[in-house]
Design an enzyme around this catalytic site. Structure first.
Site, short mmCIF file in Angstrom:
data_model
loop_
_atom_site.label_atom_id
_atom_site.label_comp_id
_atom_site.label_asym_id
_atom_site.label_seq_id
_atom_site.Cartn_x
_atom_site.Cartn_y
_atom_site.Cartn_z
N HIS A 139 -97.13 4.17 -45.14
CA HIS A 139 -96.15 4.90 -44.47
C HIS A 139 -96.59 6.29 -44.55
O HIS A 139 -97.46 6.64 -45.07
CB HIS A 139 -94.90 4.79 -45.70
CG HIS A 139 -93.56 5.03 -45.22
ND1 HIS A 139 -93.14 6.22 -45.06
CD2 HIS A 139 -92.58 4.43 -44.69
CE1 HIS A 139 -91.99 6.43 -44.48
NE2 HIS A 139 -91.50 4.97 -44.20
N ASP A 171 -90.49 -3.32 -45.63
CA ASP A 171 -90.76 -4.30 -44.66
C ASP A 171 -91.58 -5.35 -45.50
O ASP A 171 -91.65 -6.70 -44.84
CB ASP A 171 -91.33 -4.24 -43.40
CG ASP A 171 -90.42 -3.34 -42.57
OD1 ASP A 171 -89.28 -3.28 -42.64
OD2 ASP A 171 -90.92 -2.37 -42.00
N1 CMC Z 1 -103.41 -1.61 -43.26
C1 CMC Z 1 -104.84 -0.89 -43.15
N2 CMC Z 1 -105.07 0.26 -42.79
C2 CMC Z 1 -104.06 0.95 -42.82
C3 CMC Z 1 -102.62 0.70 -42.83
C4 CMC Z 1 -102.42 -0.67 -43.05
N3 CMC Z 1 -101.06 -1.28 -43.13
N4 CMC Z 1 -101.61 1.81 -42.64
C5 CMC Z 1 -102.65 2.83 -42.61
N5 CMC Z 1 -104.03 2.36 -42.65
C6 CMC Z 1 -104.98 3.30 -42.64
C7 CMC Z 1 -105.40 3.91 -41.20
O1 CMC Z 1 -106.38 3.03 -40.65
C8 CMC Z 1 -105.75 5.28 -41.49
O2 CMC Z 1 -107.09 5.23 -41.93
P1 CMC Z 1 -108.17 6.23 -41.35
O3 CMC Z 1 -107.87 7.44 -42.19
O4 CMC Z 1 -109.71 5.78 -42.03
O5 CMC Z 1 -108.19 6.39 -39.75
C9 CMC Z 1 -104.99 5.58 -42.61
O6 CMC Z 1 -104.62 4.53 -43.35
C10 CMC Z 1 -103.83 6.70 -42.11
O7 CMC Z 1 -103.11 5.73 -41.27
P2 CMC Z 1 -102.38 6.38 -40.24
O8 CMC Z 1 -102.00 5.30 -39.37
O9 CMC Z 1 -102.89 7.52 -39.61
O10 CMC Z 1 -100.94 6.70 -40.58
P3 CMC Z 1 -99.60 6.72 -39.98
O11 CMC Z 1 -98.59 7.69 -41.10
O12 CMC Z 1 -100.05 7.38 -38.78
O13 CMC Z 1 -99.04 5.52 -40.04
C11 CMC Z 1 -97.72 3.35 -40.70
C12 CMC Z 1 -98.12 4.96 -41.02
C13 CMC Z 1 -96.54 2.69 -41.29
C14 CMC Z 1 -97.45 3.26 -38.98
C15 CMC Z 1 -99.05 2.45 -40.72
O14 CMC Z 1 -99.16 2.69 -42.28
C16 CMC Z 1 -99.05 1.20 -40.40
O15 CMC Z 1 -99.28 0.92 -39.15
N6 CMC Z 1 -98.42 0.10 -41.19
C17 CMC Z 1 -98.21 -1.28 -40.76
C18 CMC Z 1 -96.75 -1.30 -40.28
C19 CMC Z 1 -95.81 -1.26 -41.01
O16 CMC Z 1 -95.63 -1.62 -42.31
N7 CMC Z 1 -94.45 -0.54 -40.54
C20 CMC Z 1 -93.44 -0.35 -41.39
C21 CMC Z 1 -93.15 1.24 -41.94
S1 CMC Z 1 -91.88 1.20 -43.02
C22 CMC Z 1 -90.41 0.79 -42.16
C23 CMC Z 1 -90.11 1.56 -40.91
O17 CMC Z 1 -90.63 2.58 -40.69
O18 CMC Z 1 -89.54 0.79 -40.10
#
Ligand code: CMC
Length: 431
Positions: free
Chosen positions: A308, A366
């Site tokens: 998140h 989720d």
């Molecule tokens: N699985 C594997 N690696 C992950 C994941 C994951 N689910 N989420 C983040 N990472 C890693 C990512 O690769 C990055 O690594 P590095 O620093 O080495 O590049 C690090 O963690 C930080 O991730 P980010 O993408 O920069 O973080 P963000 O804040 O931009 O993204 C997120 C947040 C929710 C989009 C992401 O965690 C994700 O894609 N999760 C899976 C989708 C999901 O479950 N979404 C629902 C969110 S909660 C409900 C809602 O908002 O609707």
């Protein structure tokens, strides 16, 4: 916002600027950069808004490190346990918990607006039967501005109030009808003697050929899912609603924009993607393979329902959802649900893995919601529409707050331009 008298000094080149600092009631201070461009001729650069507060708000507060979510100050776990969705709607919209008579009045106002304009039936019929219900919801909610002309003038507080009640009241009907249309069953009209969640379940699962009794266990679980999704501060879809409405667009158009944004798998679409992932994993022995893929930088796969932007600890909604999944499956007599087993084992293995621990990736809302919705009989394509239905009150509350804010301005981000500089047009035969 509270004036602190504190300032931040920023020096670059031959310039030195003093920027005011404002303090929230809780959370980090903010540096006010509104005069930065006028005084310093520079922009700030923050793609993804990781360090940018875009508005003042009194509605929802998240402490991502603690894993705390408060609506108007009340913790989400207390609201999920002791309150119910329409009371939370009132709290989000008006700022305080209602008295018994205020709640009764609010519930009756919502209940009186549950029907859709009958002409909308033809609108539904224009869609393909295999359309995703989110596509139908985006279209139908946007089209509400063509049906409810008397609540589109955003400068009139009364019209804003009517639009808010209409949207909260009609969203279950809109979502249920999107589902009914997709499975070729007749639309079921709302029943105003039922509570909000029971009415939604009936509109989804009843058919005219036989009586339908709402299972109170499922109604309570449905209501809790609505409550857990009601609002979540300035997330992508809420910010979309705010940006769309900053131009003065009507509320139905703005909420349709929010629904469109929510659909993406990084946001509300993650509940569908998560259940599909858990099913694809299938059995606990395949979990290590998927964890390895999630960690592999060359593989775009991510663990859905994990991670998140704000929470760097357990998402408090996921904790309640996990407990709810256990309760609902138990009460429905579903033993040894293989998807729940995979989910629990996946959570355990991921939390023990240094990759997820270092990056502070925990299950989000989720992760477990799909298991409950699946047990209730919803297809995966309905998971995100249910999220949209519940989040509507959050979008509306934030929209109302924004419109009433005297500081409101059209949202207009700037950019770091890295394209070509000025060049002269070349005729096609000379290229
Ligand atoms: N699985 C594997 N690696 C992950 C994941 C994951 N689910 N989420 C983040 N990472 C890693 C990512 O690769 C990055 O690594 P590095 O620093 O080495 O590049 C690090 O963690 C930080 O991730 P980010 O993408 O920069 O973080 P963000 O804040 O931009 O993204 C997120 C947040 C929710 C989009 C992401 O965690 C994700 O894609 N999760 C899976 C989708 C999901 O479950 N979404 C629902 C969110 S909660 C409900 C809602 O908002 O609707």
């Amino acid at each position: 916002m509270a004036e602190t008298g504190k300032t931040a000094k920023l020096s670059f080149g031959d310039k030195e600027l003093e920027l005011p600092i404002h303090s929230p009631t809780v959370g980090p201070d903010v540096i006010d950069i509104r005069k930065l461009y006028a005084q310093g001729d520079v922009f700030t650069y923050d793609p993804g808004f990781t360090s940018t507060a875009a508005c003042d708000s009194t509605i929802t507060f998240i402490d991502g490190d603690k894993g705390e979510l408060l609506h108007r100050g009340y913790p989400i776990d207390q609201l999920a346990e002791k309150s119910h969705f329409l009371e939370v709607c009132y709290l989000l919209l008006y700022g305080e918990l209602p008295s018994a008579s205020e709640l009764e009045d609010f519930e009756s106002r919502v209940t009186n607006h549950t029907m859709l304009h009958e002409q909308m039936v033809y609108f539904y019929r224009g869609f393909r039967r295999d359309a995703h219900p989110m596509a139908i919801m985006t279209g139908v909610v946007g089209a509400m501005s063509a049906f409810y002309h008397d609540s589109t003038d955003v400068s009139d507080p009364w019209q804003r109030e009517v639009a808010s009640i209409r949207l909260i009241a009609k969203m279950p009907t809109i979502a249920a009808w999107a589902y009914k249309f997709s499975i070729g069953q007749p639309f079921v009209y709302p029943r105003n003697d039922l509570d909000y969640a029971s009415n939604f379940l009936r509109m989804c699962f009843a058919v005219p050929a036989e009586e339908y009794e709402v299972n109170p266990i499922l109604a309570r679980a449905m209501d809790r899912i609505f409550t857990l999704h009601a609002d979540h501060e300035q997330n992508a879809s809420t910010s979309t609603v705010r940006l769309a409405s900053s131009s003065g667009a009507n509320p139905f158009a703005c909420i349709a924009a929010g629904i469109a944004c929510l659909w993406g798998p990084a946001h509300g679409g993650a509940n569908q993607a998560c259940l599909e992932m858990l099913r694809e994993i299938g059995t606990p022995d395949r979990i290590p393979e998927f964890i390895a893929r999630a960690k592999d930088k060359n593989d775009p796969f991510r663990l859905m329902g994990f991670g998140h932007r704000v929470y760097k600890n357990f998402d408090p909604r996921a904790k309640v959802m996990k407990q709810s999944a256990d309760e609902v499956l138990d009460l429905l007599g579903i033993e040894n649900n293989p998807t729940l087993q995979v989910a629990k084992e996946l959570e355990k293995m991921a939390l023990e893995d240094p990759y997820f621990a270092e990056k502070k990736l925990y299950p989000n809302v989720d992760f477990y919601s799909g298991i409950i919705l699946d047990a209730m009989g919803f297809p995966t394509s309905m998971f995100t529409p249910i999220f949209a239905l519940a989040r509507t009150v959050g979008w509306i509350s934030q929209w109302k707050e924004m419109i009433a804010d005297p500081q409101m301005k059209i949202g207009r981000p700037r950019q770091l331009y890295v394209g070509e500089t000025r060049r002269d047009y070349v005729d096609v035969e000379d290229r």
